[in-house]
Design an enzyme around this catalytic site. Structure first.
Site, short mmCIF file in Angstrom:
data_model
loop_
_atom_site.label_atom_id
_atom_site.label_comp_id
_atom_site.label_asym_id
_atom_site.label_seq_id
_atom_site.Cartn_x
_atom_site.Cartn_y
_atom_site.Cartn_z
N GLN A 126 16.56 28.51 -0.59
CA GLN A 126 17.06 29.87 -0.80
C GLN A 126 17.99 30.28 0.33
O GLN A 126 17.62 30.21 1.51
CB GLN A 126 15.88 30.84 -0.86
CG GLN A 126 16.25 32.29 -1.09
CD GLN A 126 15.03 33.20 -1.06
OE1 GLN A 126 14.05 32.91 -0.39
NE2 GLN A 126 15.08 34.30 -1.78
N GLY A 127 19.20 30.72 0.01
CA GLY A 127 20.16 31.20 1.00
C GLY A 127 20.33 32.71 0.89
O GLY A 127 21.30 33.18 0.27
N TYR A 128 19.42 33.46 1.45
CA TYR A 128 19.49 34.92 1.44
C TYR A 128 19.78 35.46 2.84
O TYR A 128 20.83 36.03 3.09
CB TYR A 128 18.17 35.50 0.93
CG TYR A 128 18.11 35.73 -0.56
CD1 TYR A 128 18.80 34.91 -1.44
CD2 TYR A 128 17.33 36.74 -1.11
CE1 TYR A 128 18.74 35.11 -2.81
CE2 TYR A 128 17.26 36.96 -2.47
CZ TYR A 128 17.97 36.14 -3.32
OH TYR A 128 17.91 36.35 -4.67
N GLU A 244 9.18 36.34 -6.32
CA GLU A 244 8.81 35.78 -5.02
C GLU A 244 7.48 36.33 -4.56
O GLU A 244 6.72 35.65 -3.88
CB GLU A 244 9.89 36.10 -3.98
CG GLU A 244 9.61 35.49 -2.61
CD GLU A 244 10.70 35.76 -1.60
OE1 GLU A 244 10.57 35.28 -0.46
OE2 GLU A 244 11.67 36.44 -1.94
N ASN A 380 6.37 43.95 5.63
CA ASN A 380 5.30 44.91 5.38
C ASN A 380 5.75 46.35 5.60
O ASN A 380 5.24 47.28 4.96
CB ASN A 380 4.09 44.59 6.26
CG ASN A 380 3.30 43.41 5.73
OD1 ASN A 380 3.68 42.81 4.73
ND2 ASN A 380 2.20 43.07 6.40
#
Length: 394
Positions: A126-128, A244, A380
């Site tokens: 994943q490239g976020y 996710e 969170n």
């Protein structure tokens, strides 16, 4: 609200248990139970076993090779896998990209990409996140400029989990600077063997290198690798994040970790008492187990709502928030109970140097690695905001 499993769901749970007892290799379960690092071969071996049974893609529809399971069945399967110390499946292809393609992908993309996810021939990452765009993902800077039937990509991604094993990556890239930042983002698929892509490992505090930096320098990516429409990436990203967070609370993992702690607490002593009988540790263990039970019941409430077609809403954020806190608290308690034996990293001592179970050698690395749980999948702090906003709305 019925929080009990139906007879059909209990029968399914028995079927899963029987399968795990028969097909889960002992050596894999032992590595997971001891908190040891799994190799790429270990993960692909378990994935192959599940694929052969037809139980690999729990969130996929049957017509694409998935199980077609409902939310309750997916929960039962995930929890039993955790309780039996099965390797945790990588989510990037199965639980993230797959659902995105079902919703936004073309038929050609589904035909070309989905089989490779199932048979393990394609390992996606994943490239976020970027160095300046983590929780504020809309501020990402990686650019993709249209050049005929290609995009030219330049930029950098970071915290790319297990990218060193991957051969493909899905990325959020900026295709426009007009309007709000969220309006100029697109979702692009890339082959990591494309010229101009460099993967660099990041050494973590616990000694591992499971995350990486990825650099893109004039990388040419076919326009056909665009998922959805140009500048629709933010919508796709939000959709992906809902998947996710599936099972991110890890109730089954917490139950298993508490079992491991209780086993340990009966084996070692502190101040002349077994850890299990020591007031300080017994009190803290009871507090964590009360929180874990509350989390388990909340999970069951969500499943009961899912039977009736209701969405998770704030409960899913509450579970992510509390679930990660409980898992971190268990590791903190475990490491504290071990005392000085938990201080060295596993690489710094041999098994015969330990006066406690060999899995203690992984106590420090696992503790430090679990610091990430409260960040990934939506920090969170973000989850608290989501819960507060929904409560304010009523």
């Amino acid at each position: 609200m019925d929080l009990e499993f139906t007879p059909e769901e209990r029968a399914f749970r028995d079927e899963v248990r029987a399968f795990l007892k028969e097909k889960l290799p002992d050596e894999l379960a032992e590595k997971v139970s001891a908190g040891k690092e799994l190799t790429k071969e270990d993960l692909l071996r378990w994935q192959s076993i599940l694929h052969e049974r037809g139980w690999l893609a729990a969130t996929w529809p049957r017509e694409y090779g998935g199980t077609g399971w409902n939310a309750v069945e997916r929960h039962i399967f995930a929890e039993e896998c955790a309780l039996h110390s099965a390797p945790r499946l990588l989510p990037f292809g199965l639980n993230m990209l797959g659902p995105v393609l079902f919703k936004f992908g073309t038929e050609e993309q589904k035909r070309d990409i989905l089989p490779g996810i199932l048979d393990g021939s394609d390992w996606w990452c994943q490239g976020y996140s970027e160095p300046g765009a983590g929780s504020d993902l809309a501020s990402l800077k990686t650019r993709a400029v249209r050049d005929g039937d290609h995009y030219i990509v330049n930029g950098q991604k970071t915290w790319t989990t297990l990218g060193q094993h991957a051969n493909r990556i899905f990325c959020l890239v900026r295709t426009s600077t007009q309007g709000k930042p969220q309006e100029g983002i697109s979702f692009l698929l890339m082959d990591l063997n494309t010229p101009g892509i460099e993967m660099r490992p990041i050494r973590l505090i616990e000694g591992g290198s499971e995350v990486n930096e990825v650099f893109f320098t004039d990388v040419r990516v076919p326009v056909s690798n665009l998922v959805g429409e140009e500048n629709q990436g933010w919508t796709i990203a939000k959709y992906l994040l809902t998947h996710e967070r599936t099972n991110i609370a890890g109730t089954g993992f917490s139950i298993k970790d508490m079992e491991r702690y209780h086993r340990l607490s009966r084996q070692i002593t502190r101040d002349g008492k077994r850890i299990a009988d020591h007031p300080v540790y017994a009190t803290r263990a009871a507090e964590i187990e009360a929180e874990l039970e509350a989390m388990r019941i909340t999970n069951l409430r969500m499943l009961a709502n899912a039977r009736e077609g209701a969405a998770g809403g704030r409960e899913s954020s509450m579970l992510k928030l509390k679930g990660t806190q409980v898992r971190q608290a268990i590791q903190d308690l475990y490491r504290s109970a071990l005392g000085h034996n938990a201080a060295p990293m596993a690489s710094e001592l041999s098994e015969n140097e330990l006066a406690v179970p060999v899995e203690a050698a992984r106590a420090a690395p696992v503790y430090f690695n679990h610091r990430k749980l409260s960040i990934y999948g939506g920090s969170n702090e973000i989850q608290r905001n989501i819960v507060a906003k929904e409560l304010f709305r009523g």
